[in-house]
Design an enzyme around this catalytic site. Structure first.
Site, PDB file in Angstrom:
ATOM      1  N   LYS A   1      28.236  17.409  36.905  1.00  0.00           N
ATOM      2  CA  LYS A   1      28.126  15.803  37.322  1.00  0.00           C
ATOM      3  C   LYS A   1      26.893  15.635  38.488  1.00  0.00           C
ATOM      4  CE  LYS A   1      31.710  12.780  39.740  1.00  0.00           C
ATOM      5  NZ  LYS A   1      33.062  12.926  40.163  1.00  0.00           N
TER       6      LYS A   1
ATOM      7  N   SER B   1      35.971   9.195  38.598  1.00  0.00           N
ATOM      8  CA  SER B   1      34.455   8.854  38.806  1.00  0.00           C
ATOM      9  C   SER B   1      33.662   9.850  37.985  1.00  0.00           C
ATOM     10  CB  SER B   1      33.938   9.252  40.198  1.00  0.00           C
ATOM     11  OG  SER B   1      34.095  10.568  40.626  1.00  0.00           O
TER      12      SER B   1
ATOM     13  N   SER C   1      39.492  11.921  39.886  1.00  0.00           N
ATOM     14  CA  SER C   1      38.243  12.059  38.987  1.00  0.00           C
ATOM     15  C   SER C   1      38.013  13.066  38.106  1.00  0.00           C
ATOM     16  CB  SER C   1      37.203  11.800  40.074  1.00  0.00           C
ATOM     17  OG  SER C   1      37.421  10.649  40.940  1.00  0.00           O
TER      18      SER C   1
END
Length: 464
Positions: free
Chosen positions: A80, A153, A177
């Protein structure tokens, strides 16, 4: 090679170890697939093709020379885009940091490199790891159906792993997330105990709520990733000191006598019937494998879920104080709103939030005095369309419902495991969660491996 992209990480690792597939071939295939599909899926923020091929060649040379490092050696992964990666951009879903190139790797990234992993690039995410993507960024698209929510997210990690654009990913979870995108994309996700994985070199959303963990295709894959990155870190004094050797040993799959708690009231409150069916099926499978189900009463989570928002907002305001409000115009509207709320909260009100959080944590810990795990939904909805989601950050009631089964375990810091458990009537994945006491990752993995040995939901893939 035709189906290589959907192999489980641990299966690919064995093929690499036995030199039936080379890291170079696996990496080249992944880069070709990214080039072919990600223009539509938008899961990557940055693809580092040349560097990835150089790392693959180095891994292949080491393996041929007998210097095999373990199950991540030569495996193409991604992270990420809030993990620092030396000399390549780390934007954390923002435009403010789009040119930020750290001089060092985050500790978790460094540990992946030390394990011999090949890093394909950085995966897209919401702005600052909150609820919505920056208006100038194209959100990743769910590979099962582009009209449906891919989760946030960690939207990029969810889409990339599900679509066969990497064999696993590192992500973060502040209120759901890792769990929401794992659920939306049919993946396995581990949110470890808070502090189990170092946060050094990871952009903060709310440090006391932020958890670092893997998203993968199976529990075994997630365990391999978790083992590689977990553990104490001098650069992060909040990282826990407990060793992770028990995880590395891959716990026995037998779950005979394991006590799993279920709350027939809270665990089913306002939950879609399709999600309830998945929970019932998971309970049947786990019971048949020897687990004992115990009816429990979970402490009321209503206030903890409500307190998550101001707790997160204050910590986020601190995390962004170098750039907000000085560069307010460069922020998206939802993250700006959160930072304003954090800056406006009084110290007295914030202290009350912290005291309530401490009390809730204590009540939840007491619950686990009599059970090993807790079975709960990943979220109460059947898969959500993008039309239904709209601008998530502007729908506080929707957020509160979505967080009902996720945010409580950020407030307590407990570890969770998200597992695909079936499909909706529209053919979209539905997941469930198991929760453990602090440092209970080995128990979660033991139960998860057992479940996936008896089911094949985790082996279903989108048709791309």
């Amino acid at each position: 090679m035709g189906d290589l992209h959907f192999l489980e990480l641990t299966v690919l690792a064995e093929l690499i170890r036995t030199r039936k597939i080379s890291p170079v071939a696996a990496t080249r295939q992944q880069l070709n697939r990214i080039a072919a599909l990600d223009g539509t899926l938008a899961s990557y923020a940055v693809v580092t093709a040349e560097r990835a091929m150089a790392e693959a060649r180095a891994a292949e040379a080491d393996i041929v020379a007998g210097r095999y490092r373990g199950p991540l050696h030569g495996v193409p992964l991604a992270v990420k885009d809030l993990f620092w990666t030396r000399d390549m951009p780390t934007a954390a879903g923002t435009t403010i940091h789009k040119r930020f190139e750290p001089a060092e790797d985050a500790t978790a990234v460094r540990r992946l490199r030390e394990a011999g992993a090949v890093l394909l690039g950085k995966l897209q995410m919401t702005e600052g790891a909150y609820s919505d993507h920056h208006p100038q960024i194209t959100p990743p698209r769910n590979p099962w159906n582009a009209d449906y929510w891919p989760g946030i997210s960690s939207s990029g990690p969810g889409v990339a792993v599900a679509a066969g654009l990497c064999f696993g990913a590192l992500a973060s979870d502040t209120g759901g997330s890792i769990r929401w995108p794992s659920a939306a994309n049919g993946l396995t996700g581990v949110k470890p105990t808070w502090g189990r994985v170092s946060r050094h070199g990871v952009f903060d959303l709310a440090p006391s709520l932020d958890h670092i963990g893997p998203m993968a295709r199976s529990v075994a894959d997630a365990a391999a990733l978790f083992t590689a990155v977990a553990g104490a870190d001098p650069a992060d004094p909040t990282a826990l000191q407990e060793p992770v050797a028990s995880i590395a040993a891959m716990p026995n799959q037998s779950i005979g006598g394991l006590k799993i708690g279920v709350d027939r009231d809270w665990g089913r409150k306002d939950v879609d019937p399709q999600v309830l069916a998945i929970l019932d099926d998971a309970e049947r499978v786990l019971s048949a494998l020897g687990a004992e189900f115990v009816e429990v009463q979970v402490p009321d989570v209503t206030q903890a879920v409500a307190d998550w928002a101001p707790n997160c907002a204050v910590e986020a305001a601190v995390a962004h104080r170098a750039t907000y409000p000085a560069r307010r115009a460069e922020y998206g509207p939802v993250l700006s709103m959160v930072l304003e709320a954090g800056r406006a909260l009084s110290g007295l009100d914030y202290q009350e939030v912290l005291l309530r959080r401490m009390a809730f944590r204590g009540r939840m810990r007491a619950l686990f005095g009599n059970i090993d795990l807790l079975l709960v939904p990943a979220h109460p909805f059947a898969p959500l369309s993008l039309k239904r989601m709209g601008t998530m950050g502007l729908q506080p009631k929707l957020i509160a419902r979505l967080q009902a089964y996720t945010a409580p375990f950020n407030m307590t810091g407990q570890p969770t495991l998200t597992l695909p458990g079936g499909f909706s009537s529209d053919g979209l994945p539905i997941a469930f969660q198991m929760v453990a006491a602090d440092l209970g990752e080995a128990t979660l993995i033991r139960a998860g491996i057992a479940f996936q040995s008896a089911t094949d939901w985790h082996r279903r893939h989108p048709a791309l």
